[in-house]
Design an enzyme around this catalytic site. Structure first.
Site, PDB file in Angstrom:
ATOM      1  CD  GLU A 144     -38.212  85.103  28.625  1.00 18.36           C
ATOM      2  OE1 GLU A 144     -38.338  86.170  28.242  1.00 18.36           O
ATOM      3  OE2 GLU A 144     -37.583  84.278  27.980  1.00 18.36           O
ATOM      4  CD  GLU A 177     -41.243  84.426  24.769  1.00 20.89           C
ATOM      5  OE1 GLU A 177     -40.823  84.820  23.809  1.00 20.89           O
ATOM      6  OE2 GLU A 177     -41.126  85.145  25.859  1.00 20.89           O
TER       7      GLU A 177
END
Length: 826
Positions: A250, A181
């Protein structure tokens, strides 16, 4: 012929044998291609340190039973390398064993090295020694950091290679991730951030692992690294290369919880909607975050203020039970999607706008066969779609219908046909006596007299840099000489701290405790009275999990960290203690002497008496107990306590903060799944402790005697502490006609009673079902005959089973059932 010839032949034979087992993993825009087979992948996150070795096989099997193809996990740097070049891969840190169990179950693995994890994990998974290295800047183009990151990444890759766990070696691991991320924060790092990501890609590719690398939330991931998406919905995400598959790494199946917050939930309907929309729009991989969340044992919870439970409302709950209906609804979705796997990976896709925010997506193969999705993203309007020769189909608001052959509905995300399980906590024996407590005080004589570890400074030190995060606690001590009590007999101690909690003592008298509701900076003030002569100021700062996310989160300060610390007397006369001579002590004396350990050489002055201190801060409690019988998961109920830490037989259960109560508003008995999910939707547990029950894995328990030890930091009463088991109390189902009814209790239970059964048009939900305008007269007797006395039961819900020949008013027909689960011997 010399021996070297035969050695060469033998080595060649081994190479040929190995190549027979190697698994080739490639991809294109529409599929992961595994040994030539075009696949879509359904995966779930299960973090090995958040459960125990003994739990792993059962959790992995339940993931497989739920229709998953793969299991994903982070690798947690701070656990594995707590000291530079000293590694720990023992017990539940043995990720190699974890992946071998995944392979044994016939599943694939996804390895997320990072090595930055985030994961609501303490310090994002970074070891504290990293922060202390001279010249280091983390997660940027910094040679010191990159050297350490490469060393750890290579260590993990080499371990996986040595055990032949990459698919290219015949192992289960089909994908690996580097970084995590970073795209969410990269802009703040400027050109150095861009250079860093390029280096990450080059470093990862140089590892030569033989399977693709991925980067999540990284739109500029260098090719051939695959960029992927994280969030609640990723159906509109597009990879940065037309040749890359669309991966949802995710899918946030719920959300984590902080102390002082309500318990968040994400509905089964919306969870399924998110997945179905992904595959309707060309998705290739969906990974649930989390599939089993587990427990933040020890001091692993990040934050600050993230709870010990990491349940995440996942399909498998914290204790390893199925979270129904979510697990079952997603299982049925997975089966429906797999029906269309060859169409999704080989077919030609076309989309048709049907109006009212409804889209028909058709996948057609070369032989003309079809597979369809009807997606309705309107969040309040149900739509009936007339597909002419393919029939009429009602698509509820915010749902996706999957049509096999484009004419037969096999699944709709809003129609939940699987059971709902209402879990209960049960005492093992209602007549068992309450726990008998021994107790002792935290030894504080040295700190009350201002004596520390020999560390001294003319300023207050930053906490995590001083403690190396080996403890939650750091003592700050100084003294001040007073010669005029008329100014200082009615004064104020003023402390500005970076959090997270603070206790104050003046001349060995406790002045109280304070914290910031959200874990940030706060000002502590308390009235004090100073004496003539020397006065000792003792402050105890406690962290509750270090920050794990954000730009330069590693630099967020904790503790008093320069204060200022002031004494304010009459007429605002002020003494600034910030540049006084300060002494420090790292941790509690009880930690140094292992009060929580049960080894014979640990000498603790436990007091055994009929009474024990209540509401007393800095107090230790100990009680012996018998393990609850059976195999159901065990929890300890810590109601009545304040804040502290719990151990069973020397195993840390994690931090507790039972006195931290969630707000009284913001919860509802009903949950409207329609519309974009946010963590404020569908919350429960208002006005209650954010976490009351704490997981005690069965492997922590002995067959005979066991010991619970509590460190109570702020004051509480252990009177009502008890051990209970988690089990199914009630099961319900609301099954549409033509679908399969499945009811099941836990292994040691049977269905003892049918509380409600209605085949017709019942109303309500589990726990509050009501009969509709009509029903089949013998609904209950049919269910009693099929289910009572059995661990599980099921049949196809059809009119004939209930003696019904005609529908009434053409209403949709459903079967609503509510049953009781009970232990076999009860």
């Amino acid at each position: 012929m010399d021996s070297s010839y035969w050695i060469g032949i033998l080595l060649l034979s081994f190479a040929v044998l190995h190549s027979c087992f190697a698994i080739d993993v490639t991809y294109d825009a529409n599929a992961l291609i595994i040994n030539g087979e075009r696949r879509i992948i359904l995966s779930g996150a299960i973090h090995y340190p958040r459960s125990t070795v003994e739990m792993w096989p059962h959790i992995i099997q339940k993931a497989k039973d739920g229709g998953l193809d793969a299991i994903e996990t982070y690798i947690f740097w701070n656990l594995h390398e707590p000291v530079p070049r000293q590694y720990d891969f023992s017990e539940n840190l043995d990720f190699i064993k974890f992946f071998k169990l995944i392979q044994k179950a016939g599943l694939y693995g996804i390895l997320r090295i990072g090595p930055y994890a985030c994961a609501e994990w303490n310090y994002g998974g970074f070891p504290l020694w990293l922060h202390k290295m001279q010249g280091i800047e983390m997660r940027t183009d910094n040679s010191v950091y990159k050297s350490q990151m490469q060393n750890f990444t290579t260590k993990i890759v080499d371990m996986v290679k040595e055990t032949k766990l990459f698919a290219s070696q015949g192992g289960p691991i089909i994908l690996a991730q580097i970084e995590n991320e970073y795209g969410n924060v990269m802009r703040d790092y400027g050109d150095a951030g861009k250079a860093y990501i390029k280096w990450c890609a080059e470093m990862a590719l140089a590892q030569n692992i033989g399977v693709p690398w991925i980067m999540c939330q990284q739109s500029d991931a260098p090719q051939p690294i695959i960029n992927t998406c994280n969030g609640y919905y990723c159906d509109l995400f597009e990879p940065n290369s037309p040749n890359s598959p669309k991966m949802f790494t995710e899918n946030w199946i719920g959300w984590f919880q902080k102390w002082g917050e309500r318990t968040p939930h994400r509905s089964a309907e919306d969870s399924a909607f998110s997945v179905a929309r992904l595959f309707q729009n060309g998705g290739v991989l969906n990974n649930y975050y989390m599939y089993h969340g587990g427990t933040n044992f020890g001091r692993t919870a990040g934050g600050p203020y993230i709870t010990t439970s990491y349940d995440y409302d996942a399909p498998i709950d914290e204790y390893g039970n199925l979270n129904q209906p979510k697990w079952g609804h997603l299982k049925q979705l997975h089966a429906a999607i797999k029906l269309g796997e060859k169409f999704l990976t080989n077919g030609t896709r076309s989309d048709k706008d049907l109006g009212n925010q409804t889209t028909l997506t058709t996948y057609t193969t070369a032989d003309g066969a079809r597979f369809c999705f009807l997606g309705n993203i309107n969040n309040n309007l149900d739509v009936t779609v007339d597909l002419q020769g393919d029939g009429k189909h009602l698509v509820p608001a915010w749902s996706v219908t999957i049509l096999d052959g484009c004419n037969k509905e096999v699944f709709n995300t809003a129609k939940v046909n699987t059971q709902t399980s209402l879990m209960v906590k049960k005492s093992n024996d209602a007549s068992s006596p309450k726990l008998t407590w021994a107790w002792t005080r935290e030894p504080m004589r040295d700190t009350m007299h201002g004596k520390g570890d020999g560390v001294e400074s003319l300023q207050d030190l930053e906490q995590k840099e001083t403690t190396y995060d080996t403890t939650d606690y750091l003592w700050y001590m100084t003294s001040v000489d007073i010669n005029d009590t008329s100014i200082w007999s009615n004064a104020t101690l003023h402390v500005e701290t970076m959090g997270h909690t603070l206790h104050a003592y003046v001349n060995r008298r406790y002045r109280g405790y304070q914290f910031n509701q959200w874990g940030g900076n706060f000002i502590y003030e308390t009235p004090i009275s100073l004496n003539n002569g020397t006065n000792i100021i003792t402050l105890l700062s406690a962290t509750v999990g270090l920050a794990n996310y954000g730009v330069e989160f590693d630099k967020i300060k904790t503790g008093i960290a320069g204060g200022p610390v002031r004494l304010i007397g009459q007429n605002n006369v002020t003494i600034d203690l910030s540049t006084n001579q300060w002494s420090f002590k790292i941790g509690l004396n009880s930690e140094t002497h292992h009060f929580y350990d049960l080894k014979p050489n640990i000498s603790v002055p436990w007091v055994t008496s009929p009474s024990y201190p209540v509401g007393s801060h800095m107090t230790w409690y100990k009680a012996n107990f018998k393990a609850p019988s059976g195999t159901n998961p065990v929890v300890v109920d810590l109601q009545g306590l304040g804040k502290g830490h719990a151990w069973v037989n020397g195993h840390s259960l994690g931090r507790y903060w039972t006195s931290m109560i969630a707000p009284t508003n913001g919860c509802s008995d009903s949950c409207d799944y329609r519309g974009n999910y946010v963590k404020e939707k569908c919350n429960t547990n208002c006005g209650q402790p954010s976490q009351r029950w704490y997981h005690v894995p069965r492997s922590f328990l002995n067959n005979d005697n066991n010991t619970l030890i509590l460190f109570e930091e702020i004051g509480g009463n252990p009177r009502d502490v008890s051990f209970q088991t988690v089990t199914i109390g009630t099961v319900c189902a609301n099954v549409h006609e033509g679908k399969q009814l499945e009811l099941s209790c836990q292994d040691e239970q049977v269905i003892s009673e049918i509380q409600f059964a209605n085949f017709g048009n019942p109303k309500g939900k589990c726990g509050s079902f009501e009969k509709g305008s009509w029903e089949a007269g013998d609904s209950k007797s049919v269910l009693e005959a099929a289910c009572v006395g059995k661990n599980s039961c099921g049949f196809k819900v059809e009119k004939e089973a209930f003696g019904v020949t005609d529908a009434y008013n053409n209403d949709p027909i459903t079967l609503a059932v509510q049953a009781t689960c009970q232990d076999k011997l009860s």
